[in-house]
Design a protein around this motif. Structure first.
Motif, PDB file in Angstrom:
ATOM      1  N   LEU A 247       7.506 -29.349  15.805  1.00 30.49           N
ATOM      2  CA  LEU A 247       7.902 -28.112  15.163  1.00 30.49           C
ATOM      3  C   LEU A 247       7.041 -26.792  15.290  1.00 30.49           C
ATOM      4  N   GLY A 248       6.080 -27.159  16.032  1.00 29.51           N
ATOM      5  CA  GLY A 248       5.103 -25.963  16.343  1.00 29.51           C
ATOM      6  C   GLY A 248       5.983 -25.097  17.567  1.00 29.51           C
ATOM      7  N   TRP A 249       6.794 -25.533  18.431  1.00 27.21           N
ATOM      8  CA  TRP A 249       7.753 -24.790  19.116  1.00 27.21           C
ATOM      9  C   TRP A 249       8.691 -23.963  18.360  1.00 27.21           C
ATOM     10  N   VAL A 250       9.271 -24.741  17.329  1.00 20.86           N
ATOM     11  CA  VAL A 250      10.575 -23.958  16.653  1.00 20.86           C
ATOM     12  C   VAL A 250      10.048 -22.955  15.406  1.00 20.86           C
ATOM     13  N   MET A 251       9.114 -23.338  14.734  1.00 15.22           N
ATOM     14  CA  MET A 251       8.450 -22.851  13.628  1.00 15.22           C
ATOM     15  C   MET A 251       8.167 -21.334  13.750  1.00 15.22           C
ATOM     16  N   PRO A 252       7.327 -20.831  14.769  1.00 18.15           N
ATOM     17  CA  PRO A 252       6.975 -19.660  14.918  1.00 18.15           C
ATOM     18  C   PRO A 252       8.271 -18.578  14.959  1.00 18.15           C
ATOM     19  N   ARG A 253       9.099 -18.906  15.870  1.00 15.70           N
ATOM     20  CA  ARG A 253      10.521 -17.930  16.214  1.00 15.70           C
ATOM     21  C   ARG A 253      11.204 -18.068  14.597  1.00 15.70           C
TER      22      ARG A 253
ATOM     23  N   LYS B 126       0.772  -1.077   0.150  1.00 16.53           N
ATOM     24  CA  LYS B 126       0.174  -0.139   0.183  1.00 16.53           C
ATOM     25  C   LYS B 126       0.864   1.255   0.146  1.00 16.53           C
ATOM     26  N   ALA B 127       0.809   2.388  -1.039  1.00 17.26           N
ATOM     27  CA  ALA B 127       1.558   3.226  -1.040  1.00 17.26           C
ATOM     28  C   ALA B 127       1.152   4.190  -0.122  1.00 17.26           C
ATOM     29  N   THR B 128       2.144   4.962   0.430  1.00 16.39           N
ATOM     30  CA  THR B 128       1.803   6.150   1.647  1.00 16.39           C
ATOM     31  C   THR B 128       1.944   7.398   1.018  1.00 16.39           C
ATOM     32  N   ALA B 129       1.376   8.296   1.661  1.00 16.00           N
ATOM     33  CA  ALA B 129       1.312   9.691   1.264  1.00 16.00           C
ATOM     34  C   ALA B 129       2.719  10.384   0.969  1.00 16.00           C
ATOM     35  N   SER B 130       3.892   9.832   1.793  1.00 15.49           N
ATOM     36  CA  SER B 130       5.228  10.422   1.625  1.00 15.49           C
ATOM     37  C   SER B 130       5.949   9.518   0.429  1.00 15.49           C
ATOM     38  N   SER B 131       5.188   8.936  -0.393  1.00 11.56           N
ATOM     39  CA  SER B 131       5.769   8.167  -1.524  1.00 11.56           C
ATOM     40  C   SER B 131       6.487   6.870  -1.096  1.00 11.56           C
ATOM     41  N   GLY B 132       6.187   6.405   0.102  1.00 10.58           N
ATOM     42  CA  GLY B 132       6.695   5.196   0.466  1.00 10.58           C
ATOM     43  C   GLY B 132       5.747   4.183   0.285  1.00 10.58           C
ATOM     44  N   THR B 133       6.021   2.857   0.803  1.00 12.48           N
ATOM     45  CA  THR B 133       5.187   1.639   0.711  1.00 12.48           C
ATOM     46  C   THR B 133       5.101   0.805   1.988  1.00 12.48           C
ATOM     47  N   VAL B 134       3.612   0.432   2.481  1.00 12.11           N
ATOM     48  CA  VAL B 134       3.652  -0.488   3.711  1.00 12.11           C
ATOM     49  C   VAL B 134       3.671  -1.684   3.116  1.00 12.11           C
ATOM     50  N   ILE B 135       4.512  -2.739   3.665  1.00 14.01           N
ATOM     51  CA  ILE B 135       4.353  -4.082   3.513  1.00 14.01           C
ATOM     52  C   ILE B 135       3.583  -4.744   4.506  1.00 14.01           C
ATOM     53  N   HIS B 136       2.414  -5.433   4.052  1.00 17.83           N
ATOM     54  CA  HIS B 136       1.443  -6.234   4.826  1.00 17.83           C
ATOM     55  C   HIS B 136       1.766  -7.703   4.642  1.00 17.83           C
ATOM     56  N   TRP B 137       2.637  -8.654   5.264  1.00 23.39           N
ATOM     57  CA  TRP B 137       2.983 -10.039   4.930  1.00 23.39           C
ATOM     58  C   TRP B 137       2.479 -10.580   5.935  1.00 23.39           C
ATOM     59  N   TYR B 138       1.603 -11.618   5.596  1.00 27.54           N
ATOM     60  CA  TYR B 138       0.982 -12.550   6.754  1.00 27.54           C
ATOM     61  C   TYR B 138       0.591 -13.664   6.235  1.00 27.54           C
ATOM     62  N   GLY B 139       0.291 -14.884   7.131  1.00 28.94           N
ATOM     63  CA  GLY B 139      -0.113 -16.258   6.760  1.00 28.94           C
ATOM     64  C   GLY B 139      -0.241 -16.923   7.905  1.00 28.94           C
ATOM     65  N   GLU B 140      -0.905 -18.074   7.314  1.00 31.59           N
ATOM     66  CA  GLU B 140      -1.301 -19.163   8.358  1.00 31.59           C
ATOM     67  C   GLU B 140      -0.846 -20.568   7.878  1.00 31.59           C
ATOM     68  N   TYR B 141      -0.531 -21.292   8.895  1.00 32.98           N
ATOM     69  CA  TYR B 141      -0.057 -22.982   8.572  1.00 32.98           C
ATOM     70  C   TYR B 141      -0.326 -23.709   9.775  1.00 32.98           C
ATOM     71  N   GLU B 142      -0.200 -25.077   9.273  1.00 33.51           N
ATOM     72  CA  GLU B 142      -0.194 -25.910  10.335  1.00 33.51           C
ATOM     73  C   GLU B 142       0.985 -26.746  10.410  1.00 33.51           C
ATOM     74  N   THR B 143       1.493 -27.377  11.536  1.00 36.84           N
ATOM     75  CA  THR B 143       2.706 -28.055  11.487  1.00 36.84           C
ATOM     76  C   THR B 143       2.578 -29.329  12.717  1.00 36.84           C
ATOM     77  N   SER B 144       3.647 -29.924  12.793  1.00 40.01           N
ATOM     78  CA  SER B 144       3.708 -31.071  13.768  1.00 40.01           C
ATOM     79  C   SER B 144       3.924 -30.326  15.251  1.00 40.01           C
ATOM     80  N   ARG B 145       3.396 -30.933  16.322  1.00 37.73           N
ATOM     81  CA  ARG B 145       3.599 -30.655  17.622  1.00 37.73           C
ATOM     82  C   ARG B 145       5.032 -30.122  17.922  1.00 37.73           C
TER      83      ARG B 145
END
Length: 131
Positions: free
Chosen positions: A101-107, A80-99
């Motif tokens: 890897l569930g401890w390691v993957m988020p970090r 999304k362009a900003t008024a100051s000619s910059g750009t906001v990057i919104h990067w997000y997602g979801e996933y499932e993993t094993s129990r």
């Protein structure tokens, strides 16, 4: 279900499983379309992401095509362009993993995706018209 954070400013399966372990449908000029599969290597692990939505200079969405560490992975990158000619990057997602890897993957993903977003921001800065 795990989510990797919203940051303002993206081992192969055997072919017998019905998946590919290579890029498919890539544009020679680098302008890949919806449905293209991009394979990439991080260390010894090869993963693939399928483009599911694309709006030039505004949106890129993708899902896992093959990934031995995650299931039901999907993500979006919104610009999304900003008024100051910059750009906001919104990067997000979801996933499932094993129990386990569930401890390691988020970090791991937080650090990895932050590096990807910073690389995207540097690239966008270098490609500004008129510079």
């Amino acid at each position: 279900m795990h989510r990797f954070p919203d940051r303002g400013r993206t081992a192969p399966l055997p072919a017998s499983a019905g998946h590919t372990t290579r890029s498919v449908g890539l544009d020679p000029g680098g302008d890949d379309g919806v449905g293209a599969v991009r394979a990439f290597r991080t260390g010894r692990i090869v993963t693939g992401e399928r483009l599911t939505e694309k709006v030039e200079r505004r949106l890129l969405a993708y899902e896992d095509a093959f990934n031995s560490s995650m299931r039901n992975y999907h993500a979006r990158i919104e610009l999304k362009a900003t008024a100051s000619s910059g750009t906001v990057i919104h990067w997000y997602g979801e996933y499932e993993t094993s129990r386990l890897l569930g401890w390691v993957m988020p970090r791991y993903l937080q650090k990895f995706m932050q590096g990807m977003a910073e690389g995207l921001a540097r690239y966008a800065e270098e490609c500004k018209p008129g510079l």
